[in-house]
Design a protein around this motif. Structure first.
Motif, short mmCIF file in Angstrom:
data_model
loop_
_atom_site.label_atom_id
_atom_site.label_comp_id
_atom_site.label_asym_id
_atom_site.label_seq_id
_atom_site.Cartn_x
_atom_site.Cartn_y
_atom_site.Cartn_z
N SER A 1 0.83 -1.21 0.00
CA SER A 1 0.00 0.00 0.00
C SER A 1 0.86 1.26 0.00
O SER A 1 0.54 2.24 -0.69
N LEU A 2 1.97 1.24 0.74
CA LEU A 2 2.87 2.39 0.72
C LEU A 2 3.47 2.60 -0.67
O LEU A 2 3.64 3.74 -1.12
N THR A 3 3.80 1.51 -1.36
CA THR A 3 4.32 1.62 -2.72
C THR A 3 3.31 2.27 -3.65
O THR A 3 3.66 3.14 -4.46
N MET A 4 2.05 1.86 -3.55
CA MET A 4 1.01 2.45 -4.40
C MET A 4 0.78 3.92 -4.06
O MET A 4 0.50 4.73 -4.96
N MET A 5 0.92 4.28 -2.79
CA MET A 5 0.80 5.70 -2.41
C MET A 5 1.89 6.53 -3.06
O MET A 5 1.65 7.65 -3.55
N VAL A 6 3.12 6.01 -3.06
CA VAL A 6 4.23 6.74 -3.69
C VAL A 6 3.99 6.91 -5.18
O VAL A 6 4.19 7.99 -5.75
N MET A 7 3.53 5.85 -5.84
CA MET A 7 3.25 5.92 -7.28
C MET A 7 2.13 6.92 -7.57
O MET A 7 2.21 7.70 -8.53
N GLY A 8 1.09 6.92 -6.75
CA GLY A 8 0.01 7.88 -6.93
C GLY A 8 0.47 9.31 -6.74
O GLY A 8 0.08 10.21 -7.49
N SER A 9 1.33 9.54 -5.75
CA SER A 9 1.85 10.88 -5.51
C SER A 9 2.72 11.35 -6.68
O SER A 9 2.69 12.53 -7.06
N ILE A 10 3.49 10.44 -7.26
CA ILE A 10 4.30 10.80 -8.42
C ILE A 10 3.42 11.19 -9.59
O ILE A 10 3.69 12.16 -10.31
N CYS A 11 2.33 10.45 -9.80
CA CYS A 11 1.41 10.78 -10.89
C CYS A 11 0.79 12.16 -10.70
O CYS A 11 0.69 12.95 -11.66
N ILE A 12 0.38 12.47 -9.48
CA ILE A 12 -0.21 13.79 -9.23
C ILE A 12 0.84 14.88 -9.41
O ILE A 12 0.56 15.96 -9.96
N GLY A 13 2.06 14.64 -8.95
CA GLY A 13 3.12 15.62 -9.14
C GLY A 13 3.40 15.89 -10.61
O GLY A 13 3.59 17.04 -11.02
N MET A 14 3.41 14.85 -11.44
CA MET A 14 3.62 15.03 -12.87
C MET A 14 2.45 15.76 -13.52
O MET A 14 2.63 16.60 -14.41
N SER A 15 1.23 15.46 -13.08
CA SER A 15 0.06 16.13 -13.63
C SER A 15 0.09 17.63 -13.32
O SER A 15 -0.22 18.45 -14.19
N LEU A 16 0.47 17.99 -12.10
CA LEU A 16 0.52 19.40 -11.74
C LEU A 16 1.69 20.12 -12.40
O LEU A 16 1.57 21.28 -12.80
N SER A 17 2.82 19.45 -12.53
CA SER A 17 3.99 20.09 -13.12
C SER A 17 3.83 20.29 -14.62
O SER A 17 4.25 21.31 -15.17
N LYS A 18 3.20 19.32 -15.31
CA LYS A 18 2.99 19.44 -16.75
C LYS A 18 1.74 20.23 -17.09
O LYS A 18 1.57 20.66 -18.23
N GLY A 19 0.86 20.39 -16.13
CA GLY A 19 -0.38 21.12 -16.38
C GLY A 19 -1.38 20.35 -17.20
O GLY A 19 -2.25 20.95 -17.86
N VAL A 20 -1.30 19.01 -17.21
CA VAL A 20 -2.22 18.18 -17.99
C VAL A 20 -2.87 17.17 -17.05
O VAL A 20 -2.27 16.72 -16.08
N PRO A 21 -4.12 16.79 -17.33
CA PRO A 21 -4.85 15.86 -16.44
C PRO A 21 -4.67 14.40 -16.79
O PRO A 21 -5.39 13.57 -16.28
N PHE A 22 -3.72 14.08 -17.67
CA PHE A 22 -3.59 12.70 -18.14
C PHE A 22 -3.30 11.73 -17.00
O PHE A 22 -3.74 10.58 -17.01
#
Length: 265
Positions: free
Chosen positions: A159-180
């Motif tokens: 579960s901790l691994t999935m939390m890290v992966m989810g946080s990375i996805c949100i960080g990329m979405s906010l940094s790129k400005g895209v909702p993909f």
């Protein structure tokens, strides 16, 4: 004359090339497709994503806090079991267990069992050997179930691994400005919340297996505050994951097919 033929005005007010040879036509088509594929987030949408991410981060924080403690369950002997001025109780979590010796005089007279663990007394804490030598732990002559304890710990780590992966996805979405990356992030957070809740359920089964392994020493057991912390974290993670799904809906491809509000009828 030819300029009027090549340069036309679109319905929405933009100037475009209607026909300027094969190269110009292809360039216009490529440019149009490139513009249609670009979907930048507005400030309000970005703020909503940050708010949903804040909810998920609270769940991550509660999960890490609960997993690092040894207060998942408390096992207490009757306070007069040993017949002297002290009594013993135990509390443990996923990784470590503690045996505490408390004074009977400090215990609430209406309480029949030893505890709670917050009372002053001597404490002896050791890490479980599940992950090193594979030995079961013995608590008050009762033996833990190694398989169930390992399963609960592995699910917690996943579960901790999935939390890290989810946080990375949100960080990329906010940094790129895209909702993909919102949908992958929602999947990661929902799965992490489900794994956290499964870890709690399996841990509870391991406690019941411990109690049933021996009946010579009567014990009173109750799940402690860390389980409530981790359970709340699982609910927040699932809720945050569904928020990301909702926020990703306005950017779904079907909206491209909607007619433009300024198009000619």
């Amino acid at each position: 004359m030819w300029s009027n033929f090549f340069v036309q005005q679109d319905d929405d007010g933009r100037i475009g090339v209607a026909g300027a040879g094969q190269g110009g036509g292809l360039g216009g088509m490529k440019g149009g497709r490139g513009q249609r594929r670009t979907h930048k987030m507005s400030d309000s949408q970005e703020g909503k994503i940050k708010l949903a991410f804040f909810v998920a981060i609270i769940g991550v924080t509660l999960t890490v806090l609960g997993m690092g403690t040894e207060f998942w369950v408390e096992l207490a002997q009757p306070k007069n079991f040993s017949g002297n001025q002290t009594c013993q109780m135990a509390h443990y979590g996923l990784w470590k267990g503690c045996i505490r010796t408390l004074w009977v005089a400090d215990i609430d007279p209406e309480r029949t069992s030893c505890g709670p663990a917050e009372l002053p007394g001597e404490s002896n804490c050791t890490y479980f050997k599940f992950f090193t030598s594979g030995e079961n732990a013995v608590i008050f002559k009762k033996t833990t179930n190694k398989k169930l304890n390992l399963a609960a710990a592995i699910l917690a780590l996943l579960s901790l691994t999935m939390m890290v992966m989810g946080s990375i996805c949100i960080g990329m979405s906010l940094s790129k400005g895209v909702p993909f990356f919102l949908k992958p992030a929602s999947f990661c957070f929902i799965l992490s919340g489900v794994l956290v809740l499964l870890s709690v359920l399996i841990f509870h089964q391991s406690v019941l297996a411990l109690l049933s392994s021996d009946h010579t020493v009567p014990l009173h057991h109750e799940l402690s505050w860390s389980v409530a912390c981790v359970g709340s974290a699982g609910a927040l993670l699932i809720f945050g994951g569904f928020l990301f799904i909702i926020l990703s809906l306005p950017f779904s491809p079907w909206q491209k097919c909607l007619p433009h509000k300024n198009s000619a009828t």
